[in-house]
Design an enzyme around this catalytic site. Sequence first.
Site, PDB file in Angstrom:
ATOM      1  N   ASP A 460      26.022  11.738   0.029  1.00  0.00           N
ATOM      2  CA  ASP A 460      26.334  12.982   0.717  1.00  0.00           C
ATOM      3  C   ASP A 460      27.126  13.913  -0.216  1.00  0.00           C
ATOM      4  OD1 ASP A 460      28.206  10.895   0.926  1.00  0.00           O
ATOM      5  OD2 ASP A 460      29.225  11.825   2.600  1.00  0.00           O
ATOM      6  N   GLU A 678      36.578   9.841  -9.279  1.00  0.00           N
ATOM      7  CA  GLU A 678      35.498   9.351  -8.410  1.00  0.00           C
ATOM      8  C   GLU A 678      34.133   9.483  -9.071  1.00  0.00           C
ATOM      9  OE1 GLU A 678      33.937  10.598  -3.919  1.00  0.00           O
ATOM     10  OE2 GLU A 678      34.690  12.115  -5.312  1.00  0.00           O
TER      11      GLU A 678
END
Length: 785
Positions: A460, A678
């Site tokens: 996503d 991340e």
Amino acid sequence: MAPSLNHPSAVSFIDELKPVNTEAAEYYGGKEQFSRGRTYSASFAHGYNPKRAPAFGDEWHSRARRMSHDEKSMTAPRRFLIDVEETIRVVLEQEDTDGDFQISVTDAGPKLMPLGTATSNGFKTFDVRGTYMLSNLLQELALARDHGRKRIVLDEARLTENPVDRLSRMIKNSFWHALTRRIDGDGLEIICADPKNRTGRINPRIYVPHGEPAMAEYYRKVAKEKPHLNLDVQVLPPHPDDPVFVKSLNNKPGILALEMNEVDDPRSGGKTLKGIPFIVPGARFNELYNWDSYFISLGLLIDGQVNMAKGMVDHFIFEIEHYGKILNGSRSYYLCRTQPPFLTDMALQIYNQLDRSDIEANRAWLKRAIQAAIKEYNTIWVAEPRMDPKTGLSRYRPDGLGIPPETEATHFTHILEPFATKHGLSVLEFSERYNDGTLREPELDEYFLHDRAVRESGHDTTYRFEKRCANLGTIDLQTLLYKYEVDIGTAIREVFDDELELEEDFDLAPFPVTPESYASTYRERSKSRTQTSAEWFDRADWRRETIDKYCWNESKGLYFDYDTVQEKQSLYESVTAFWALWAGCASEEQAWKLLSHSLKKFEVLGGLVSGTEESRGKISLDRPNRQWDYPYAWPPHQIMAWVGLERYGYLEEAQRLAYRFLYMMTTAFVDFNGVVPEKFDAVKLSHLVDAEYGNQGIDFKMVPREGFGWMNAAYQVGLSYLSTGMRRAVAACTSPEVFFGNIAIPPPISSQNYASNAGTDPLNLAMDALNLSEPGVSSSFSPPY
């Protein structure tokens, strides 16, 4: 000027010799010690400072002449005598020019700090130079302050530590600990904090599953004993994933209870419950996640934390039993949604590393995990609506109503505005009426069906799935389920003597898959017969044929998603095609075509990008970047490709890709104060990503505390692929272009639009200045070994 020293007069500060690169708790632990000082250094303690500071200007500086009594380079390893608070102040004031409490290549300070040596009791100085040493100095000072130290003797070797060793050590001994959570009386304050909660309520709430009265009573007792928590304990209904019920919780979100162990209670002399620890991804993701946990577990296993990884499987078994699925995350708003399935491989890898002293206990544990996976497989992945009976392909297609509540308040504004205008309402008013069902908009329902599917996919968001995800039989999901089928069959055959009795009663999905079998109301029950390996291997064979039929494209040499509504392949080129190698469902010929024809589409300087630039399409103000598209690189894609390539005998390619990614991670670690983010822009080697949510794991002060879960794991896993020479080259920040030579990969920036966006990126500007992408040039750090 060197930071002043403030210690008692007429004494020198000494410290016992300790192993240099131990953890902070050991290195900075213990008491401060003093002894009588030498005469010349005692005068300094009274305020006399004989050092002359470097004078900077027009790239020159003057410094004191060296004397015969200065320290020689061939003496014992250098150590510094440091006043912690004063040195922190000076370092930040001089070097942190952008005020983010980090020392990075983008800071404009002199990158030079004189420190007093311990052998001279601070009288003589030695210059600490460069971004890496200064950022390490700042980190060490922060860690010393954490342990209550006001003055320290610091080994220079901690400032010049091999960056690969330093990062790997921090991950193993520090980051995993910082990311550890427990859901019990001792851990609730930390775990209940939810950065994604936008209701305004910050008091913790915990939802306990139906059928766990002892657990509910335990949390009520915690709420009574710790009134300052204002803990709200709620018990869920028997079927907590009903979409209407889940939507009703949007305004009262909370953490979901997970597995606990019964332990002795020293206070009462009886028994109590204690939460099983687990690892969270980090930053805004402060709960147990599904597919993050699989990759995290790989890193844990490498670092010897088998019990921690085992506990995460225990939580997944608990979730399947009580919540019906392994949840996207352990929050109330995720009750309808799962994520990519990895349970079987996770359980088998852990099982293979369990202590062999109790084989029967290990078999019992694996049996619980495999039974849970069989239930999840039958009730979630091959059950409607996720299963498409016509093709036999499974899809990401979760239940749910309304607007996903875990997003930022303005995330869907551009989608909702036309509908709000249509009804003459503000976006906020329309959102409220749409969510409560007063207003119905089928077109919007369809949009959010696909949006929830994108979130369930773990990707996503991406233009690969835009407004169609729930209709796609994605290649990644098919390969994961093929692996489930093979793993379950293998476990039944090898561990359970080819017979497995299921203890929980549920519907088994029809097989073979046909529209007629799924249209029938009859379902075989799980306890009606034993499970054998043959039927699972039959399922795997059938799925492999289905993948080849619908997802393999012979002419392009690549796997693609299949649109079950439009009944054709979606020709978005995704790196998840290489998951077929990880799962082992590709033939040798298909593997060769993936390697020889398609790998070059995704390989860039920093590893593998999520998809190709051509598939993503042009980026504009009306069509912004999505974080799971080109040019971004994520740990799961790297690890799956490394393992898959090695499985088919392409170890050199796996090593090359691992080198690229670890080079990118290491240069960021060296040049940006120890950052472990991340994700990355693998084309520009940048962690300064501005797509959608930005980047996680980069917002820290002075010292990185936790990195980011699956990026930590990727580093530890990636190191296991490197040879000794490759590891040394990564530590020296040797560019892949130098190390491997001119291997043909796509040009770093091939579109005018992308180039124009790149010009505004601070890191890109810094990297351009350093000429990192040019052969023969490495980063600003050159370690002394």
